[in-house]
Design a protein around this motif. Sequence first.
Motif, PDB file in Angstrom:
ATOM      1  N   LEU A  89      38.878  62.323  61.672  1.00  0.00           N
ATOM      2  CA  LEU A  89      38.503  61.806  60.363  1.00  0.00           C
ATOM      3  C   LEU A  89      36.992  61.679  60.253  1.00  0.00           C
ATOM      4  CD1 LEU A  89      41.078  58.891  59.958  1.00  0.00           C
ATOM      5  CD2 LEU A  89      41.219  61.210  59.050  1.00  0.00           C
ATOM      6  N   THR A 107      35.881  60.491  54.423  1.00  0.00           N
ATOM      7  CA  THR A 107      37.335  60.527  54.236  1.00  0.00           C
ATOM      8  C   THR A 107      37.949  59.183  54.601  1.00  0.00           C
ATOM      9  OG1 THR A 107      37.429  62.892  54.679  1.00  0.00           O
ATOM     10  CG2 THR A 107      39.474  61.652  54.994  1.00  0.00           C
ATOM     11  N   ARG A 110      36.902  56.300  52.031  1.00  0.00           N
ATOM     12  CA  ARG A 110      37.582  56.470  50.729  1.00  0.00           C
ATOM     13  C   ARG A 110      39.043  56.058  50.859  1.00  0.00           C
ATOM     14  NH1 ARG A 110      34.346  60.991  50.548  1.00  0.00           N
ATOM     15  NH2 ARG A 110      35.994  62.333  51.344  1.00  0.00           N
ATOM     16  N   SER A 111      39.673  56.445  51.965  1.00  0.00           N
ATOM     17  CA  SER A 111      41.071  56.066  52.202  1.00  0.00           C
ATOM     18  C   SER A 111      41.197  54.559  52.359  1.00  0.00           C
ATOM     19  CB  SER A 111      41.622  56.770  53.445  1.00  0.00           C
ATOM     20  OG  SER A 111      41.677  58.154  53.231  1.00  0.00           O
TER      21      SER A 111
END
Length: 118
Positions: free
Chosen positions: A47, A51, A54-55
């Motif tokens: 990751l 990413t 944002r998750s």
Amino acid sequence: MSDDRPDTMLPLPPVTFHVLLALSEEPRHGYAIMRDVEERTGGGLKLGAGTLYRSIQRMLEQGLILESKRRPSPEEDDERRRYYQITPFGAAVARAETRRLSQLLRLARASGFATEKG
């Protein structure tokens, strides 16, 4: 949170499921989540910070995780880190996703697309 029923969140994006797995044992900060996911997947999923964060933001809004108040001892901590933990709703969603994936695997095996040994 979209609903109190875990199944309304399915299917989960893979990153979300991996983050929930990483938080299933203990609260972790972002870098520790990234390392856990990479280790669990044998390097198959790495990751990036964008990413991941944002998750995390989306998962906070959905009520799957929350920012943890618990922190390690000061000598093991960096005050700039934010720690996250899975919520009871997040755990229920992860269990529902696990059941969904297990059912898909059973169907794939029954159709000859997957075998017990790979």
